[in-house]
Write an enzyme that holds these catalytic residues in place. Structure first.
Site, short mmCIF file in Angstrom:
data_model
loop_
_atom_site.label_atom_id
_atom_site.label_comp_id
_atom_site.label_asym_id
_atom_site.label_seq_id
_atom_site.Cartn_x
_atom_site.Cartn_y
_atom_site.Cartn_z
N GLU A 95 21.36 25.39 -27.50
CA GLU A 95 21.31 26.19 -26.29
C GLU A 95 21.71 25.37 -25.06
OE1 GLU A 95 21.16 29.30 -25.95
OE2 GLU A 95 20.76 29.75 -28.05
N TYR A 109 16.35 31.61 -19.33
CA TYR A 109 17.22 31.93 -20.48
C TYR A 109 16.91 31.04 -21.67
CZ TYR A 109 20.92 31.77 -23.79
OH TYR A 109 21.58 31.75 -24.99
N ASP A 125 22.35 36.19 -21.93
CA ASP A 125 23.46 35.32 -21.58
C ASP A 125 24.64 36.18 -21.14
OD1 ASP A 125 24.68 36.33 -23.90
OD2 ASP A 125 25.43 34.34 -24.50
N CYS A 170 33.03 42.54 -28.12
CA CYS A 170 33.02 43.06 -26.75
C CYS A 170 33.30 41.91 -25.78
CB CYS A 170 31.67 43.71 -26.45
SG CYS A 170 31.64 44.70 -24.93
N CYS A 228 37.40 47.42 -29.41
CA CYS A 228 36.53 48.59 -29.57
C CYS A 228 36.63 49.20 -30.96
CB CYS A 228 36.88 49.64 -28.51
SG CYS A 228 36.55 49.09 -26.81
N CYS A 259 33.94 47.76 -33.02
CA CYS A 259 32.60 47.77 -32.45
C CYS A 259 31.71 48.79 -33.14
CB CYS A 259 32.67 48.08 -30.95
SG CYS A 259 31.04 48.09 -30.15
N CYS A 308 29.27 53.97 -26.56
CA CYS A 308 29.50 53.10 -25.41
C CYS A 308 29.82 53.91 -24.16
CB CYS A 308 30.64 52.13 -25.71
SG CYS A 308 31.09 51.09 -24.31
#
Length: 308
Positions: A53, A136, A154, A209, A216, A219, A225
């Site tokens: 991270e 975060y 994020d 995305c 798309c 997705c 969406c």
């Protein structure tokens, strides 16, 4: 430019209505398409998750992977890193960029060793109290390492939520209270599902995305969406911040640090003067490195990576 019509309550951008239908398809997609990354493997543990991270902030996976593997091989536990000089963390950071992250990770390792017996704490508040750990990172470690229920926001997750739920192309430049509220509203109730959702929504933003050239057709939630259903209206907010590097103080700092990382002894000023022709910018960059604790000045115009 015509702004998208604001949906009515219960419509596509109402979290109460859209959260549950999004969970299963996104998690199922993740189960099938998630990348095999070392920090996702059980053997990585909480320390491996924390290291990843820190490294992944503003840095792509492809650049992080080799440094991550070398880092964990050298410092498999926080105490191993804490026992080294901070300058060794900066040296091992290599060219990942934003090297203050290396100092912060070293500081977190020292605090984990002193306060928690060398084990990364599972408690969110204790994680947040570690040096260099913000909201975060604390949420990400608690979620990804310990399977807890936290909103992990994020850039990738924010973009998925902005499009799928809010109906806009991009999220604001900085995370807002409204985004945090939305992320909490979208969390599954059950802890394990919430942790899986956090990882899955992040991966969806990273692979499908994306900021540009979104896919798309691949997705799992394209049919739900809000942005796609509105005809993909173009971004109508403040200009998005672009990242520049060439000719900036960041570039000069990077070149100065590269010399110091390669050196086995203190480096004279004259050697550092050779990395950049413009003396004012070079001096400013070097002063900034010293102020940030990344470089330690010595007598007789010598410099080295910090020992303490």
């Amino acid at each position: 430019m015509t702004a998208p019509t604001k949906p009515s309550p219960g419509g596509p951008s109402d979290p109460a209505a859209s959260g549950v239908p999004l969970h299963a398809p996104v998690i199922d997609w993740f189960d099938e398409h998630a990348r095999d990354l070392p920090w996702r493997r059980p053997e990585a543990g909480a320390w491996g998750v924390m290291v990843s991270e820190f490294m992944l902030q503003q840095t792509p996976v492809s650049r992080v992977l080799p440094v991550y593997e070398q880092w964990l091989a050298r410092w498999p536990r926080p105490a191993d890193l804490a026992a080294e000089a901070p300058g060794e963390a900066v040296r091992a950071w290599g060219r990942l960029g934003y090297p203050r992250r290396a100092l912060r990770l070293h500081g977190a390792a020292a605090a984990i060793t002193e306060r928690h017996g060398g084990d990364v704490p599972a408690d969110h508040a204790q994680l947040l109290a570690l040096p260099g750990v913000g909201e975060y990172t604390a949420a990400a470690v608690a979620s990804f390492a310990y399977g807890q229920r936290h909103a992990v926001l994020d850039t990738n997750v924010r973009r998925v939520f902005a499009r799928a739920v809010t109906g806009v192309q991009y999220p604001p430049n900085a995370t807002t209270a409204a985004e945090r509220k939305l992320a909490r509203a979208l969390l599954p109730d059950e802890e394990a599902s919430a942790a899986r959702w956090a990882a899955a929504s992040m991966e969806l933003g990273a692979l499908v995305c994306t900021a540009r050239n979104e896919s798309c057709h691949r997705c799992p939630i394209a049919a739900q969406c809000a942005w796609r259903l509105a005809g993909k209206p173009a971004h109508d907010g403040p200009p998005r911040r672009g990242q520049t590097y060439a000719g900036t103080d960041r570039q000069v700092r990077g070149r100065l640090l590269a010399v110091l990382r390669e050196a086995t002894a203190p480096v004279p000023q004259a050697t550092l003067d050779q990395v950049w022709q413009e003396p004012v910018q070079r001096a400013r960059a070097l002063d900034g490195l010293v102020a940030d604790g990344l470089v330690e000045p010595l007598a007789d115009g010598l410099y080295r990576l910090p020992l303490s």
